[in-house]
Design a protein around this motif. Sequence first.
Motif, PDB file in Angstrom:
ATOM      1  N   VAL A   1      30.711   6.701 -59.574  1.00  0.00           N
ATOM      2  CA  VAL A   1      29.264   6.664 -59.790  1.00  0.00           C
ATOM      3  C   VAL A   1      28.504   7.368 -58.662  1.00  0.00           C
ATOM      4  O   VAL A   1      28.902   7.313 -57.499  1.00  0.00           O
ATOM      5  N   GLU A   2      27.395   7.996 -59.039  1.00  0.00           N
ATOM      6  CA  GLU A   2      26.537   8.652 -58.052  1.00  0.00           C
ATOM      7  C   GLU A   2      26.066   7.622 -57.032  1.00  0.00           C
ATOM      8  O   GLU A   2      25.666   6.514 -57.381  1.00  0.00           O
ATOM      9  N   GLY A   3      26.156   7.973 -55.761  1.00  0.00           N
ATOM     10  CA  GLY A   3      25.748   7.077 -54.678  1.00  0.00           C
ATOM     11  C   GLY A   3      26.843   6.108 -54.248  1.00  0.00           C
ATOM     12  O   GLY A   3      26.594   5.190 -53.470  1.00  0.00           O
ATOM     13  N   SER A   4      28.057   6.311 -54.740  1.00  0.00           N
ATOM     14  CA  SER A   4      29.164   5.397 -54.428  1.00  0.00           C
ATOM     15  C   SER A   4      29.495   5.326 -52.948  1.00  0.00           C
ATOM     16  O   SER A   4      30.042   4.321 -52.482  1.00  0.00           O
TER      17      SER A   4
ATOM     18  N   ASN B   1      27.489  -0.543 -57.678  1.00  0.00           N
ATOM     19  CA  ASN B   1      28.539  -0.087 -58.583  1.00  0.00           C
ATOM     20  C   ASN B   1      29.162   1.188 -58.020  1.00  0.00           C
ATOM     21  O   ASN B   1      28.458   2.125 -57.689  1.00  0.00           O
ATOM     22  N   PHE B   2      30.495   1.187 -57.919  1.00  0.00           N
ATOM     23  CA  PHE B   2      31.188   2.340 -57.345  1.00  0.00           C
ATOM     24  C   PHE B   2      31.982   3.109 -58.399  1.00  0.00           C
ATOM     25  O   PHE B   2      31.967   4.316 -58.443  1.00  0.00           O
ATOM     26  N   PHE B   3      32.733   2.382 -59.206  1.00  0.00           N
ATOM     27  CA  PHE B   3      33.500   2.949 -60.310  1.00  0.00           C
ATOM     28  C   PHE B   3      32.963   2.333 -61.582  1.00  0.00           C
ATOM     29  O   PHE B   3      32.670   1.146 -61.633  1.00  0.00           O
ATOM     30  N   SER B   4      32.827   3.147 -62.625  1.00  0.00           N
ATOM     31  CA  SER B   4      32.346   2.615 -63.892  1.00  0.00           C
ATOM     32  C   SER B   4      33.275   3.056 -65.016  1.00  0.00           C
ATOM     33  O   SER B   4      33.398   4.254 -65.269  1.00  0.00           O
ATOM     34  N   PRO B   5      33.943   2.104 -65.627  1.00  0.00           N
ATOM     35  CA  PRO B   5      33.978   0.679 -65.313  1.00  0.00           C
ATOM     36  C   PRO B   5      34.796   0.410 -64.061  1.00  0.00           C
ATOM     37  O   PRO B   5      35.671   1.196 -63.687  1.00  0.00           O
ATOM     38  N   ASN B   6      34.515  -0.720 -63.439  1.00  0.00           N
ATOM     39  CA  ASN B   6      35.192  -1.103 -62.204  1.00  0.00           C
ATOM     40  C   ASN B   6      36.613  -1.602 -62.466  1.00  0.00           C
ATOM     41  O   ASN B   6      37.498  -1.382 -61.664  1.00  0.00           O
ATOM     42  N   GLU B   7      36.797  -2.279 -63.588  1.00  0.00           N
ATOM     43  CA  GLU B   7      38.113  -2.756 -64.013  1.00  0.00           C
ATOM     44  C   GLU B   7      38.343  -2.286 -65.433  1.00  0.00           C
ATOM     45  O   GLU B   7      37.462  -2.452 -66.289  1.00  0.00           O
TER      46      GLU B   7
ATOM     47  N   THR C   1      36.431  10.811 -62.951  1.00  0.00           N
ATOM     48  CA  THR C   1      35.531  11.947 -62.773  1.00  0.00           C
ATOM     49  C   THR C   1      34.553  11.600 -61.664  1.00  0.00           C
ATOM     50  O   THR C   1      33.913  10.539 -61.705  1.00  0.00           O
ATOM     51  N   ASN C   2      34.446  12.468 -60.681  1.00  0.00           N
ATOM     52  CA  ASN C   2      33.548  12.232 -59.558  1.00  0.00           C
ATOM     53  C   ASN C   2      32.145  12.693 -59.921  1.00  0.00           C
ATOM     54  O   ASN C   2      31.827  13.882 -59.867  1.00  0.00           O
ATOM     55  N   ASP C   3      31.281  11.746 -60.282  1.00  0.00           N
ATOM     56  CA  ASP C   3      29.893  12.050 -60.622  1.00  0.00           C
ATOM     57  C   ASP C   3      28.968  11.883 -59.417  1.00  0.00           C
ATOM     58  O   ASP C   3      27.743  11.844 -59.568  1.00  0.00           O
ATOM     59  N   ASP C   4      29.552  11.782 -58.237  1.00  0.00           N
ATOM     60  CA  ASP C   4      28.789  11.645 -57.001  1.00  0.00           C
ATOM     61  C   ASP C   4      28.672  13.025 -56.334  1.00  0.00           C
ATOM     62  O   ASP C   4      29.334  13.980 -56.743  1.00  0.00           O
ATOM     63  N   VAL C   5      27.843  13.108 -55.303  1.00  0.00           N
ATOM     64  CA  VAL C   5      27.692  14.362 -54.558  1.00  0.00           C
ATOM     65  C   VAL C   5      28.615  14.404 -53.347  1.00  0.00           C
ATOM     66  O   VAL C   5      28.628  15.391 -52.614  1.00  0.00           O
ATOM     67  N   THR C   6      29.390  13.343 -53.143  1.00  0.00           N
ATOM     68  CA  THR C   6      30.321  13.225 -52.024  1.00  0.00           C
ATOM     69  C   THR C   6      31.750  13.227 -52.558  1.00  0.00           C
ATOM     70  O   THR C   6      32.010  12.689 -53.627  1.00  0.00           O
ATOM     71  N   ALA C   7      32.674  13.792 -51.809  1.00  0.00           N
ATOM     72  CA  ALA C   7      34.080  13.771 -52.212  1.00  0.00           C
ATOM     73  C   ALA C   7      34.656  12.361 -52.010  1.00  0.00           C
ATOM     74  O   ALA C   7      34.277  11.641 -51.088  1.00  0.00           O
ATOM     75  N   HIS C   8      35.580  11.978 -52.897  1.00  0.00           N
ATOM     76  CA  HIS C   8      36.191  10.644 -52.862  1.00  0.00           C
ATOM     77  C   HIS C   8      37.692  10.761 -53.124  1.00  0.00           C
ATOM     78  O   HIS C   8      38.194  11.825 -53.461  1.00  0.00           O
TER      79      HIS C   8
ATOM     80  N   PRO D   1      36.562  16.490 -55.411  1.00  0.00           N
ATOM     81  CA  PRO D   1      35.239  17.045 -55.105  1.00  0.00           C
ATOM     82  C   PRO D   1      34.204  16.592 -56.143  1.00  0.00           C
ATOM     83  O   PRO D   1      34.559  16.117 -57.223  1.00  0.00           O
ATOM     84  N   PRO D   2      32.926  16.748 -55.822  1.00  0.00           N
ATOM     85  CA  PRO D   2      31.892  16.448 -56.816  1.00  0.00           C
ATOM     86  C   PRO D   2      32.162  17.203 -58.121  1.00  0.00           C
ATOM     87  O   PRO D   2      32.534  18.375 -58.104  1.00  0.00           O
ATOM     88  N   GLN D   3      32.065  16.509 -59.220  1.00  0.00           N
ATOM     89  CA  GLN D   3      32.334  17.004 -60.582  1.00  0.00           C
ATOM     90  C   GLN D   3      33.819  17.274 -60.827  1.00  0.00           C
ATOM     91  O   GLN D   3      34.185  17.767 -61.882  1.00  0.00           O
ATOM     92  N   GLY D   4      34.660  16.952 -59.866  1.00  0.00           N
ATOM     93  CA  GLY D   4      36.103  17.120 -60.032  1.00  0.00           C
ATOM     94  C   GLY D   4      36.725  15.899 -60.701  1.00  0.00           C
ATOM     95  O   GLY D   4      36.086  14.855 -60.850  1.00  0.00           O
ATOM     96  N   THR D   5      37.978  16.033 -61.106  1.00  0.00           N
ATOM     97  CA  THR D   5      38.676  14.927 -61.755  1.00  0.00           C
ATOM     98  C   THR D   5      40.044  14.700 -61.109  1.00  0.00           C
ATOM     99  O   THR D   5      40.605  15.597 -60.484  1.00  0.00           O
ATOM    100  N   PHE D   6      40.527  13.488 -61.296  1.00  0.00           N
ATOM    101  CA  PHE D   6      41.885  13.118 -60.900  1.00  0.00           C
ATOM    102  C   PHE D   6      42.482  12.371 -62.079  1.00  0.00           C
ATOM    103  O   PHE D   6      41.847  11.477 -62.640  1.00  0.00           O
TER     104      PHE D   6
END
Length: 158
Positions: free
Chosen positions: A59-62, A69-75, A89-96, A122-127
């Motif tokens: 989530v953006e702002g994670s 809320n950090f992951f949606s859904p969290n579980e 999918t990283n919908d935030d502006v920060t890498a995670h 990266p932002p907008q990237g996927t794992f």
Amino acid sequence: MEKVKKQSQIGGISIISFVVIVTISLSYYQFVYTPAINAKPEVAEEILNPSGTTAISIVEGSSLPANPNFFSPNEVRASLGVSNKVVWTNDDVTAHTVTTDNNYEDPINGRFDSLATIGLIPPQGTFEFTFTQRGEYMYHCEPHPWMTGKVDVEPSFG
């Protein structure tokens, strides 16, 4: 003279026996033990390539601990052979990252950790990770450890 000849024969037989035993041991290790220990278990094709996926958004702002809320859904609950491929999918502006809490290594797909395969997401990237066994898989973001989530993989009853 006879005694020296017998000792020489015994010495020669000992050396030949040693060489034969070492050769058999090395052959066993190379052709039987090593392939058996490195063999991956057989898994059904539908588990390796499930018909669907389970989507999770970072989530953006994670990266902010105050974010509720950090992951949606969290579980999430996934089913083997149906939705056991999970895509973050990283919908935030920060890498995670998506990093296992307990060093889980899947017998087929290896370590459950984006750092081990793609690095930071990266932002907008996927794992993507495909779980091949049932279980509860807790995870977190390495740079932001307050970000936690869980994937619960169950057998498919369909």
